[in-house]
Design a protein around this motif. Structure first.
Motif, short mmCIF file in Angstrom:
data_model
loop_
_atom_site.label_atom_id
_atom_site.label_comp_id
_atom_site.label_asym_id
_atom_site.label_seq_id
_atom_site.Cartn_x
_atom_site.Cartn_y
_atom_site.Cartn_z
N VAL A 44 131.76 18.38 -22.56
CA VAL A 44 131.41 19.45 -23.52
C VAL A 44 132.26 19.34 -24.78
CG1 VAL A 44 131.45 21.95 -23.90
CG2 VAL A 44 130.46 21.03 -21.81
N VAL A 45 133.56 19.10 -24.61
CA VAL A 45 134.44 18.96 -25.78
C VAL A 45 133.99 17.79 -26.65
CG1 VAL A 45 136.79 18.42 -26.52
CG2 VAL A 45 136.42 20.11 -24.73
N GLY A 46 133.74 16.65 -26.03
CA GLY A 46 133.27 15.49 -26.78
C GLY A 46 131.94 15.75 -27.45
N PHE A 47 131.06 16.44 -26.77
CA PHE A 47 129.75 16.80 -27.30
C PHE A 47 129.89 17.64 -28.57
CE2 PHE A 47 125.92 19.46 -27.33
CZ PHE A 47 124.92 18.52 -27.14
N TYR A 48 130.75 18.66 -28.50
CA TYR A 48 130.98 19.50 -29.68
C TYR A 48 131.58 18.69 -30.83
CZ TYR A 48 130.02 24.05 -27.52
OH TYR A 48 129.42 25.12 -26.93
#
Length: 130
Positions: A52-56
């Motif tokens: 999720v962090v990488g996606f954001y």
């Protein structure tokens, strides 16, 4: 005025869409990750959060980069122009999703095996896969 409005519409739609997709993938993907990582819920939750962090980071970065180079001619319509900008954001969200799924499917079993093998070892002999 139309230029500022186009920026605002683009930012609102793209950021809201990114948040919605990230939350949906995180919530529904956790079950998949738990299964993929051999029922290891801690590893699945950690991996899910990292995804999720990488996606954001990637998607918000792309959204910011796409703010550059906007040139709306006086006769051009605002909706098609902003729509094409949002379309690139949607395509990047889809590409990120499929990339994540391929990587999880490819490396999930490897990581599960590595974790299980290293759990049996003494803590000072814990090592990364060769």
């Amino acid at each position: 005025m139309s230029m500022e409005l186009s920026y605002l519409i683009y930012l609102i739609v793209s950021v809201v869409m990114t948040i919605w997709v990230a939350r949906t993938l995180s919530k529904n993907g956790e079950v998949f990750l738990v299964k993929c990582f051999g029922q290891d819920e801690v590893l699945a939750k950690s991996t899910n959060h990292l995804l999720v962090v990488g996606f954001y980071l990637i998607n918000v970065g792309l959204i910011a980069i796409r703010l550059d180079g906007w040139h709306i001619a006086p006769g051009d319509g605002l909706i098609p122009y902003v729509g094409s900008k949002i379309g690139v954001s949607v395509l990047s969200l889809g590409a990120m999703h499929f990339f994540n799924m391929v990587m999880i499917a490819k490396f999930g079993r490897t990581i599960t095996g590595w974790v299980r093998v290293n759990e049996l070892r003494e803590p000072e002999k814990f090592s990364a896969p060769a």
